[in-house]
Design an enzyme around this catalytic site. Sequence first.
Site, short mmCIF file in Angstrom:
data_model
loop_
_atom_site.label_atom_id
_atom_site.label_comp_id
_atom_site.label_asym_id
_atom_site.label_seq_id
_atom_site.Cartn_x
_atom_site.Cartn_y
_atom_site.Cartn_z
N ASN A 24 -90.94 102.97 -36.70
CA ASN A 24 -89.15 102.90 -37.60
C ASN A 24 -88.62 104.08 -37.89
O ASN A 24 -89.69 104.25 -38.72
CB ASN A 24 -89.31 101.69 -38.33
CG ASN A 24 -87.98 101.25 -39.21
OD1 ASN A 24 -86.81 102.34 -39.15
ND2 ASN A 24 -87.42 100.10 -39.45
N SER A 27 -86.42 104.22 -41.56
CA SER A 27 -87.67 103.97 -42.49
C SER A 27 -88.69 104.65 -42.31
O SER A 27 -88.17 105.67 -43.78
CB SER A 27 -88.98 102.77 -42.40
OG SER A 27 -89.63 102.41 -42.90
N GLU A 161 -92.83 88.30 -33.35
CA GLU A 161 -91.71 89.39 -34.49
C GLU A 161 -90.51 88.38 -34.75
O GLU A 161 -89.16 89.08 -34.89
CB GLU A 161 -91.64 90.77 -34.18
CG GLU A 161 -93.38 91.92 -34.41
CD GLU A 161 -92.93 92.24 -36.05
OE1 GLU A 161 -92.09 93.00 -36.80
OE2 GLU A 161 -94.11 92.78 -35.91
N HIS A 229 -88.83 97.07 -31.95
CA HIS A 229 -88.32 96.35 -31.72
C HIS A 229 -87.52 95.94 -30.22
O HIS A 229 -86.60 96.63 -29.88
CB HIS A 229 -87.79 95.05 -32.51
CG HIS A 229 -88.58 94.36 -33.63
ND1 HIS A 229 -87.87 94.10 -34.93
CD2 HIS A 229 -89.60 94.12 -33.82
CE1 HIS A 229 -88.59 93.71 -35.90
NE2 HIS A 229 -90.04 93.93 -35.16
N CYS A 346 -80.04 92.96 -35.96
CA CYS A 346 -81.35 92.64 -36.96
C CYS A 346 -80.94 91.86 -38.11
O CYS A 346 -81.72 90.97 -38.77
CB CYS A 346 -81.78 94.21 -37.17
SG CYS A 346 -82.87 95.16 -36.23
O1 SUG Z 1 -89.54 95.30 -39.83
N1 SUG Z 1 -87.65 97.91 -40.74
C1 SUG Z 1 -87.54 97.14 -40.73
C2 SUG Z 1 -86.18 96.34 -39.98
C3 SUG Z 1 -86.01 95.00 -38.63
C4 SUG Z 1 -85.39 95.68 -37.67
N2 SUG Z 1 -84.92 94.38 -37.03
C5 SUG Z 1 -85.33 94.38 -35.53
N3 SUG Z 1 -84.70 95.05 -34.86
N4 SUG Z 1 -84.46 93.25 -35.44
C6 SUG Z 1 -88.86 96.80 -39.75
O2 SUG Z 1 -89.63 97.60 -39.89
C7 SUG Z 1 -87.95 99.08 -43.61
C8 SUG Z 1 -88.65 98.55 -44.79
C9 SUG Z 1 -88.82 99.73 -45.86
O3 SUG Z 1 -89.58 101.01 -45.31
O4 SUG Z 1 -88.88 100.34 -46.78
C10 SUG Z 1 -88.18 97.78 -42.31
O5 SUG Z 1 -89.28 96.48 -42.99
#
Ligand code: SUG
Length: 419
Positions: A24, A27, A161, A229, A346
């Site tokens: 991600n 993130s 997920e 995702h 999300c």
């Molecule tokens: O699971 N970010 C989430 C973002 C989820 C997005 N959801 C969808 N695409 N539906 C994940 O990667 C980051 C948390 C951190 O790094 O502190 C985080 O969990």
Amino acid sequence: MLTEINFDGIVGPSHNYAGLSLGNIASASHKGDASFPRAAALQGIAKMRSNMALGLAQGFLLPLPRPNHGLLRDLAVGPGTDRALLAAAWSASSMWTANAATVSPAPDTADGRCHLTPANLVTMVHRAQEWRDTQAQLRIAFADERHFAVHNAVPPSFGDEGAANHMRFCESHDAPGVEVFVYGQPGGRFPARQHEQASRAVARLHGLAPDRTVFIEQNPQAIAAGAFHNDVVAVANGRVLFTHARAFADQAAAYEAIRAAFPALEVVEVPEEAVSLEEAIRTYLFNAQLLTLPGGEMALVVPGECRESAAVWNWCEAMLASNGPIRKVLPVDVRQSMANGGGPACLRLRVVADPQTVDPRFMLDEAKAERIEAVVAEMWPETIAPDEIGDSALEKQVVEAREALLGVLALDQLLAPAR
Ligand code: SUG
């Protein structure tokens, strides 16, 4: 009176940037930044209010108990332990309710009930701790067993997920739909979080008809570019599939498979030359809420970042001028969530149901939105620096903030963690 209700996750008071999600990009690139939980939660509530103002039904799910002392104990986290494990137990990641569960509305299922399966989220430790507490909320919100069935999560090691890898096509939300599950194949540089067997198990649990269920592989290049995702590169509503041209492993075969089950499919495809996969992932153009407005036209609620990208905004303007099925593009500010890889889509879980059959404590109206905002404004930390994670004064504030919210919503039964 079946209608689509969007259940947004209220951003929890421990929202922070710990770089926990490999694959991600947002993130990883915001790891170590100071976070702004109060602003984050207010941005989320403002999005819900603007969708309600469009005349749409809105619900919400609550932040989970954090820090999670059970997880800290189970991992024997102590003073010298990797801080990522500590941060995992503090994560507010349940805000992204598109990963709370997969939902099959009543018209699609064998027993005529709406089925919900919480996502096991096993790929990431900070997310794997969510499902029991999420299930506890779903069991309250959708307690009426004449209309709903809430399952257990699919067992590991098949990663699931939830709705982020699930799309539904239909003539109208209350009509039978075709459900499409998108999974990834492991082996790339980043984890493939959705396992094909998890998708197939969810379809069986929900009693979906095989001829109205489609399984499609995600493009490994999309996962490698940061589409952890499928909802980062595609979104569906009604007859419309809004997708990047490089979302699926075999794009033409994907359209064909959906069309075989749902002949009325309308594809709105964004070509690589107009918006590259990288730009789509950076701006989250596809992590949009594709909504049918009460008048019947479709609107796309996109992150504000889309407006700032010349390529993306030019494409949106050209699309609007072409008189396709999507008639409006509405930017919203969810920057705090975006910096962790979570756009407007999300932050919401779609449930097609009669709002009268949902526990009213989970439904939003203007007055309740104001009450929630007041608690957030008073109790949520303004900012969290990464080295504050684990701090006992911050812990007290985070716990009390959530308690205050549960109190205002008469949901004190969620205070203790589910076991
Ligand atoms: O699971 N970010 C989430 C973002 C989820 C997005 N959801 C969808 N695409 N539906 C994940 O990667 C980051 C948390 C951190 O790094 O502190 C985080 O969990």
